[in-house]
Every structure is written in C-alpha cells, then in structure tokens.
Design a protein around this motif. Sequence first.
Motif, PDB file in Angstrom:
ATOM      1  N   ARG A 184      23.430 -35.806 -55.482  1.00  0.00           N
ATOM      2  CA  ARG A 184      23.800 -34.391 -55.608  1.00  0.00           C
ATOM      3  C   ARG A 184      25.180 -34.220 -56.236  1.00  0.00           C
ATOM      4  O   ARG A 184      25.433 -33.253 -56.953  1.00  0.00           O
ATOM      5  N   LYS A 185      26.072 -35.165 -55.991  1.00  0.00           N
ATOM      6  CA  LYS A 185      27.448 -35.053 -56.481  1.00  0.00           C
ATOM      7  C   LYS A 185      27.634 -35.569 -57.912  1.00  0.00           C
ATOM      8  O   LYS A 185      28.722 -35.458 -58.474  1.00  0.00           O
ATOM      9  N   MET A 186      26.579 -36.126 -58.506  1.00  0.00           N
ATOM     10  CA  MET A 186      26.712 -36.716 -59.829  1.00  0.00           C
ATOM     11  C   MET A 186      26.878 -35.642 -60.901  1.00  0.00           C
ATOM     12  O   MET A 186      26.299 -34.565 -60.816  1.00  0.00           O
ATOM     13  N   THR A 187      27.701 -35.964 -61.913  1.00  0.00           N
ATOM     14  CA  THR A 187      27.989 -35.008 -62.983  1.00  0.00           C
ATOM     15  C   THR A 187      27.186 -35.290 -64.252  1.00  0.00           C
ATOM     16  O   THR A 187      27.208 -34.493 -65.184  1.00  0.00           O
ATOM     17  N   ILE A 188      26.503 -36.418 -64.306  1.00  0.00           N
ATOM     18  CA  ILE A 188      25.655 -36.734 -65.460  1.00  0.00           C
ATOM     19  C   ILE A 188      24.316 -35.992 -65.329  1.00  0.00           C
ATOM     20  O   ILE A 188      23.993 -35.474 -64.252  1.00  0.00           O
ATOM     21  N   PRO A 189      23.510 -35.931 -66.396  1.00  0.00           N
ATOM     22  CA  PRO A 189      22.188 -35.303 -66.286  1.00  0.00           C
ATOM     23  C   PRO A 189      21.291 -36.038 -65.278  1.00  0.00           C
ATOM     24  O   PRO A 189      21.175 -37.261 -65.322  1.00  0.00           O
ATOM     25  N   VAL A 190      20.705 -35.281 -64.375  1.00  0.00           N
ATOM     26  CA  VAL A 190      19.752 -35.826 -63.403  1.00  0.00           C
ATOM     27  C   VAL A 190      18.396 -35.167 -63.640  1.00  0.00           C
ATOM     28  O   VAL A 190      18.279 -33.941 -63.584  1.00  0.00           O
ATOM     29  N   LEU A 191      17.390 -35.996 -63.917  1.00  0.00           N
ATOM     30  CA  LEU A 191      16.027 -35.502 -64.063  1.00  0.00           C
ATOM     31  C   LEU A 191      15.255 -35.853 -62.796  1.00  0.00           C
ATOM     32  O   LEU A 191      15.090 -37.035 -62.476  1.00  0.00           O
ATOM     33  N   ASP A 210      23.927 -43.128 -67.641  1.00  0.00           N
ATOM     34  CA  ASP A 210      24.187 -41.997 -68.532  1.00  0.00           C
ATOM     35  C   ASP A 210      23.224 -40.857 -68.223  1.00  0.00           C
ATOM     36  O   ASP A 210      23.560 -39.685 -68.388  1.00  0.00           O
ATOM     37  N   ILE A 211      22.027 -41.231 -67.795  1.00  0.00           N
ATOM     38  CA  ILE A 211      21.016 -40.274 -67.335  1.00  0.00           C
ATOM     39  C   ILE A 211      20.368 -40.880 -66.101  1.00  0.00           C
ATOM     40  O   ILE A 211      20.041 -42.068 -66.092  1.00  0.00           O
ATOM     41  N   LEU A 212      20.186 -40.086 -65.059  1.00  0.00           N
ATOM     42  CA  LEU A 212      19.557 -40.588 -63.838  1.00  0.00           C
ATOM     43  C   LEU A 212      18.168 -39.976 -63.691  1.00  0.00           C
ATOM     44  O   LEU A 212      18.009 -38.754 -63.791  1.00  0.00           O
ATOM     45  N   LEU A 213      17.166 -40.831 -63.465  1.00  0.00           N
ATOM     46  CA  LEU A 213      15.823 -40.374 -63.138  1.00  0.00           C
ATOM     47  C   LEU A 213      15.612 -40.579 -61.643  1.00  0.00           C
ATOM     48  O   LEU A 213      15.500 -41.718 -61.182  1.00  0.00           O
TER      49      LEU A 213
END
Length: 293
Positions: free
Chosen positions: A108-115, A85-88
Amino acid sequence: MHKAGFVNIVGNPNVGKSTLMNQLVGERISIATFKAQTTRHRIMGIVNTDDMQIVFSDTPGVLKPNYKMQEMMLAFSESALADADILLYVTDVVEDAEKNQDFLEKVRKMTIPVLLLINKIDESNQKLLGNIVAKWHKLLPNAEILPISAKNKFGTDMLMKRIRELLPESPAYFDKEQLTDKPAKFFVSEIIREKILRYYDKEIPYSVEVVVERFKEDGKKIHINAVIYVERDSQKGIVIGHQGVALKKVSTEARKALERFFDKTIFLEIFVKVDKDWRSSQRELTNFGYNPE
C-alpha cells in the motif's frame, strides 16, 4: 528510445503467480502445480524485443514463517518490493483479501505502479467479481485493478500492453539472448521437485530439496546426477518406495520433462539422502541456495 525494467510478481500462496509468469514469459520458467508453497526462490524470466526488455520475477507465496526456510522464502518476496519498477500483486476470486496484512501494508505504501491482478475469474461471476474489485479498491486505493485468468490467457495480452506503457526508459539489464537469471542446474532441480510435488502426499514434498551434483553436456546428450535430500529415514523409504518403484516413476517423468525442456537426450540418475532438519539450518539453507540479496 529503449525501455527496460523489473516487473515483480508477488502475492499469497496458490493464487497463480507461477502460471502467470509462464504465460507472460512464454517459457516454462516456474513450477506451477496445484500445491501451495511451490515456488521457493525468486526466479527471473526475461522478455526481449529490439526496443524493450521486461525482467519478470516470480516469488514465493507470502506466508507467516514457521521455520527457517519459510523465513528465507518471505525474504525473497520482500526483496521483490525493493527493486520493482512495476509490481504485480496477484490475488484470486476465493482468497481472503485481508490475509497477511503486514505485507499488504508494505504494498500500500509503494510509490511505483501497482497492478492488482484478480486471477481465476473463470471461477466467478460478474456480481461476485464486482464485490471483489470494490473490496480491493479500498485495500489498495492506488492500485490499478485488472481481472485475468492466467490459465486461460484471458486478460494477459491487455496486461502486457499496460506493462509496456508503464515501463521506464532504460538500457537493457541483461544480454538480449538471455531468458532467465538461473543456470541450467536450477531448472533440473525444479523439474525433479515438481514431479515430487505431483506424486507424493502429505509432508514429503515440503521436506525435500533437490541438488544437482553432475551436469555434463555431450553433444546432443546431457548426463545428470541429482540427490533428493529428505529430513527423516522414514521419508527416504517413502521417496524410494517398495523395490524402488516410486523413485523410478519420479525419475522417468523427470527425464521426459527434462528432454522436452533442453531438447536433448537425458541420462538421469537420482539418489536419496537424509539431511536431518535441513529446513531449519541456516548453513544447509545457504548451501542449497536460499540467499536473498
């Protein structure tokens, strides 16, 4: 309103993912040593409050596989991209930002929040950090960049605040009393393996697997029998050491750590066996628990 979600930690080896996981969860869930390729499995650590559940997931460092075990370790990391759901995404101030381009392209292609977490900033300066931030902004333009020092707990409170804000509304995925998805036996093998990583050099730590064959709780005592598997007879001799001194040291240190972990008296017996080329055997790896979903 209740929030819950999977917050998955990925990145290259030795950037501080396990140290970060331990700080965020508040329990010593993942091995954290100075050696690369320490984490071999995907390990969940769960943070619960009355209105929230964060399921953190530590993963092996991303690398180009050289043998079957590393292929399965990479599969654990890639599975963390699928259900987050969130990527660190953890990096640090010294690593090559463009290493492992294939994996980076998937992020780079992910649509979820990336921190994007730039770790170990205590080993840098403002000018260098500014350059690193600018480079990562080009590589992952949709990511939110946060400089941290996991070891010194700098920026981790801000990170937790941001995770809480981004977490989706959802009922809890696990029981609120649960701290991890792994059984007690798993942490026994990880703690023993950590001592092997600390006390042996060269190829030994990477050629070793630890299996717990007996785990019996009796009141305030736990009786444990574990087997250290190696690939070669020569490695068995090194692990045992002259007159058993090396193995005794590992056993003693592991017992002390296990007593702290379980808060019980530990009776630990460790044996050493040879299982030739287990790292390249699909059957053996499956038996040892390398089963990415």
